[in-house]
Design a protein around this motif. Structure first.
Motif, PDB file in Angstrom:
ATOM      1  N   GLU A  95       0.826  -1.205   0.000  1.00 39.68           N
ATOM      2  CA  GLU A  95       0.000   0.000   0.000  1.00 39.68           C
ATOM      3  C   GLU A  95       0.863   1.260   0.000  1.00 39.68           C
ATOM      4  N   GLY A  96       1.968   1.211   0.749  1.00 37.70           N
ATOM      5  CA  GLY A  96       2.851   2.369   0.771  1.00 37.70           C
ATOM      6  C   GLY A  96       3.545   2.591  -0.569  1.00 37.70           C
ATOM      7  N   ILE A  97       3.918   1.511  -1.260  1.00 35.45           N
ATOM      8  CA  ILE A  97       4.552   1.660  -2.573  1.00 35.45           C
ATOM      9  C   ILE A  97       3.551   2.189  -3.594  1.00 35.45           C
ATOM     10  N   VAL A  98       2.306   1.703  -3.516  1.00 34.23           N
ATOM     11  CA  VAL A  98       1.271   2.202  -4.430  1.00 34.23           C
ATOM     12  C   VAL A  98       1.029   3.689  -4.196  1.00 34.23           C
ATOM     13  N   LYS A  99       1.032   4.103  -2.938  1.00 35.96           N
ATOM     14  CA  LYS A  99       0.855   5.519  -2.629  1.00 35.96           C
ATOM     15  C   LYS A  99       2.027   6.341  -3.140  1.00 35.96           C
ATOM     16  N   TYR A 102      15.900  -9.011  -6.814  1.00 34.59           N
ATOM     17  CA  TYR A 102      14.683  -9.799  -7.028  1.00 34.59           C
ATOM     18  C   TYR A 102      13.532  -9.368  -6.133  1.00 34.59           C
ATOM     19  N   LEU A 103      13.751  -9.353  -4.805  1.00 37.54           N
ATOM     20  CA  LEU A 103      12.640  -9.101  -3.880  1.00 37.54           C
ATOM     21  C   LEU A 103      12.109  -7.681  -4.025  1.00 37.54           C
ATOM     22  N   ALA A 104      12.998  -6.690  -4.003  1.00 37.20           N
ATOM     23  CA  ALA A 104      12.539  -5.299  -4.132  1.00 37.20           C
ATOM     24  C   ALA A 104      11.939  -5.042  -5.508  1.00 37.20           C
ATOM     25  N   ALA A 105      12.549  -5.611  -6.547  1.00 34.14           N
ATOM     26  CA  ALA A 105      12.013  -5.397  -7.900  1.00 34.14           C
ATOM     27  C   ALA A 105      10.645  -6.049  -8.066  1.00 34.14           C
ATOM     28  N   SER A 106      10.476  -7.261  -7.528  1.00 29.47           N
ATOM     29  CA  SER A 106       9.174  -7.917  -7.631  1.00 29.47           C
ATOM     30  C   SER A 106       8.115  -7.198  -6.803  1.00 29.47           C
ATOM     31  N   ASN A 107       8.494  -6.623  -5.659  1.00 29.76           N
ATOM     32  CA  ASN A 107       7.543  -5.820  -4.884  1.00 29.76           C
ATOM     33  C   ASN A 107       7.080  -4.597  -5.666  1.00 29.76           C
ATOM     34  N   LEU A 108       8.011  -3.966  -6.375  1.00 33.66           N
ATOM     35  CA  LEU A 108       7.638  -2.806  -7.197  1.00 33.66           C
ATOM     36  C   LEU A 108       6.741  -3.219  -8.357  1.00 33.66           C
ATOM     37  N   VAL A 109       6.983  -4.393  -8.935  1.00 33.37           N
ATOM     38  CA  VAL A 109       6.126  -4.882 -10.022  1.00 33.37           C
ATOM     39  C   VAL A 109       4.710  -5.124  -9.522  1.00 33.37           C
ATOM     40  N   GLN A 110       4.577  -5.737  -8.351  1.00 27.80           N
ATOM     41  CA  GLN A 110       3.253  -5.992  -7.789  1.00 27.80           C
ATOM     42  C   GLN A 110       2.534  -4.692  -7.461  1.00 27.80           C
ATOM     43  N   ALA A 111       3.259  -3.725  -6.920  1.00 27.50           N
ATOM     44  CA  ALA A 111       2.634  -2.435  -6.617  1.00 27.50           C
ATOM     45  C   ALA A 111       2.229  -1.703  -7.894  1.00 27.50           C
ATOM     46  N   ALA A 112       3.057  -1.787  -8.932  1.00 26.23           N
ATOM     47  CA  ALA A 112       2.705  -1.148 -10.203  1.00 26.23           C
ATOM     48  C   ALA A 112       1.486  -1.814 -10.828  1.00 26.23           C
ATOM     49  N   THR A 113       1.356  -3.127 -10.645  1.00 30.89           N
ATOM     50  CA  THR A 113       0.158  -3.812 -11.141  1.00 30.89           C
ATOM     51  C   THR A 113      -1.077  -3.348 -10.394  1.00 30.89           C
ATOM     52  N   ALA A 114      -0.961  -3.187  -9.084  1.00 31.09           N
ATOM     53  CA  ALA A 114      -2.096  -2.697  -8.304  1.00 31.09           C
ATOM     54  C   ALA A 114      -2.427  -1.249  -8.643  1.00 31.09           C
ATOM     55  N   ALA A 115      -1.404  -0.444  -8.926  1.00 34.58           N
ATOM     56  CA  ALA A 115      -1.634   0.955  -9.294  1.00 34.58           C
ATOM     57  C   ALA A 115      -2.070   1.132 -10.736  1.00 34.58           C
ATOM     58  N   LYS A 116      -2.027   0.049 -11.542  1.00 28.99           N
ATOM     59  CA  LYS A 116      -2.455   0.065 -12.939  1.00 28.99           C
ATOM     60  C   LYS A 116      -1.674   1.088 -13.755  1.00 28.99           C
ATOM     61  N   VAL A 117      -0.354   0.977 -13.687  1.00 25.61           N
ATOM     62  CA  VAL A 117       0.485   1.861 -14.500  1.00 25.61           C
ATOM     63  C   VAL A 117       0.410   1.410 -15.952  1.00 25.61           C
TER      64      VAL A 117
END
Length: 492
Positions: free
Chosen positions: A162-166, A196-211
């Motif tokens: 949620e914080g990354i999406v924000k 891997y871990l930080a990059a995959s977290n950013l990918v998941q947040a970008a998917t939730a944010a619908k970039v």
């Protein structure tokens, strides 16, 4: 009694006492019935007021829960609507790194607004200063750093989704240029945590944010086995973890571009003056060098031409023998993994008002279309006999008209000067015959001029023409230089 029984579902403590009073009142004599009824009514009022003042709320009508559920559903749909993405806003992760800092400056040069994500805002002071140095004017530089650059603290490894999406906010494009540092080579978990871990977290947040687009910078040889990938994987399997991050991005469904640059440790920013950029498809190169600035410029080109970089995996190196080509042309030559969506035409982008007005006629006189005069009636068909004779034979009158027109056209001269034929100058007189070849005696048979026989005259004229020389220089034959004397015989 009936009134007291109807109040029993309230389950108030005073209800039992009311029942006892009502039972006692029923055993009294009939003359006291009227007074007992008054007493019951008074008790009823006391019970209702006590039940209203208690903690248990009164029963709601059946229509209330439906209204509340409808309002809550409306609030849920309003909260679920994602905010509209801004085309000129880009989220850059790893903005203080060597590639990320240069990418931030290149994006600002192209007119984009950048939201730079850093783990510590104090470490971003050098980035802000470098952005301020893009302009010589101090006021303009301060305005650029304030409006075009926004520093956001975001730890992709420890922060929840949620914080990354924000932190991503309304950004339409995400650039991930993070990577484990070579200085922390003793950290065994560094490539796993960051690459891997930080990059995959950013990918998941970008998917939730619908970039709308995601650009991931990895490394050359992530899908290779052998030399030199074997040596790079000695750094705790860094290429393997980068490959896992690429797979997470590809499976997310977001439009992506994966950049696999060559070695960027040794080349400086002046490397591009002697080495031209080469962009190839995946698994083409095994090794190569490229500067951080060239990779940052390529990221800026991808952000500007997202359709040319749609769902592609590109490998980037720089060579001295490569031709200097535009980056858009280099990107277009790489095949895409998925078919890009069709571009919206101008007709689709028109507002609804313009679309509604398109069907309206331009002329105001269309309303009076029914008041037009009737059209002339069609000609009546001729008789059957004339219709049968038309295809076989033309009328005689039509043939005469055509013949007269053709004769008039053929007799009329094409040139307007034919009327002045008589005004032409007379032809020049023929040249006089030569005196050397013609004899005016009458007895000369060769000339034939004095001969009395008329049949010989044309023959003489032909002979005169044949004897006359063609060249005018024959009369100067005597003026030729003398020929050289013949050599005399030698004396004995």
């Amino acid at each position: 009694m009936d009134t007291v029984a109807s109040l029993s579902p309230l389950r108030h403590p005073s209800a039992s006492s009311a029942c006892k009073l009502s039972t006692a009142a029923s055993t009294t004599s009939r003359p006291a019935a009227a007074s007992s009824r008054r007493l019951l009514k008074l008790k009823q009022r006391i019970i209702i007021s006590t039940a209203t003042a208690s903690n248990s709320p009164p029963a709601r009508p059946r229509s209330w829960p439906r209204a509340n559920s409808a309002s809550s559903a409306a609030k849920t749909t309003t909260a679920a609507e994602p905010p509209q993405k801004e085309k000129d806003l880009i989220f850059v992760a790893g903005a203080t790194g060597r590639v990320g800092s240069r990418a931030v400056r290149e994006l600002i040069k192209l007119g984009f607004r950048v939201r730079a994500a850093v783990r510590n805002a104090q470490r971003a002071s050098s980035l802000v200063q470098s952005v301020q140095q893009l302009k010589l004017d101090v006021d303009a530089a301060a305005a650029i750093s304030r409006e075009m650059l926004e520093i956001v603290e975001c730890d992709l490894e420890k922060q929840p989704q949620e914080g990354i999406v924000k932190a991503i906010g309304n950004a339409s494009l995400v650039v991930c240029s993070i990577g484990a540092s070579e200085k922390e080579i003793l950290d065994v978990t560094g490539p796993y945590r960051i690459d891997y871990l930080a990059a995959s977290n950013l990918v998941q947040a970008a998917t939730a944010a619908k970039v709308e687009h995601f650009i991931l910078v990895t490394s050359l040889g992530t899908n290779k086995i052998g030399f030199p990938a074997f040596l790079l994987n000695l750094f705790w399997g860094v290429l393997c973890w980068k490959r896992r991050a690429e797979e997470a991005l590809i499976s997310s469904g977001i439009p992506y571009t994966i950049v696999r640059p060559g070695g960027m440790e040794r080349p400086t920013d002046a490397f591009k003056e002697t080495h031209n950029l080469v962009v190839a498809a995946e698994d083409t190169y095994v090794g190569g060098l490229v500067s951080n600035l060239q990779v940052a410029e390529l990221i800026g080109c991808m952000a500007k031409n997202r359709r040319a970089a749609y769902c592609k995996v590109v490998e980037v190196v720089a060579e001295t023998t490569a031709p200097l080509l535009p980056m858009e042309q280099l990107l277009s030559a790489v095949p895409s993994k998925r078919e890009p969506p069709e571009e919206e035409t101008e007709e689709v982008k028109k507002p609804a008002a313009a679309t509604a007005g398109a069907g309206r006629p331009l002329s105001p006189y269309t309303a009076y279309e029914g008041l037009k005069p009737p059209s002339s009636p069609p000609p009546t068909p001729s008789s059957s006999r004339s219709n049968d004779s038309l295809p076989n034979k033309k009328p005689q009158q039509a043939e005469e008209v055509e013949a007269a027109a053709s004769s008039r056209t053929s007799s009329r001269p094409l040139s307007p000067y034919t009327a002045f034929v008589d005004l032409k100058p007379p032809p020049p007189p023929p040249p006089p015959p030569s005196s050397s070849s013609v004899t005016y005696g009458g007895t000369n048979s060769s000339s034939g001029i004095g001969s009395s026989n008329p049949s010989d005259q044309p023959q003489g004229e032909n002979e005169v023409k044949q004897q006359r020389p063609l060249s005018p220089y024959t009369r100067y034959a005597e003026l030729k230089p003398p020929s050289s004397p013949t050599p005399s015989a030698p004396k004995t």
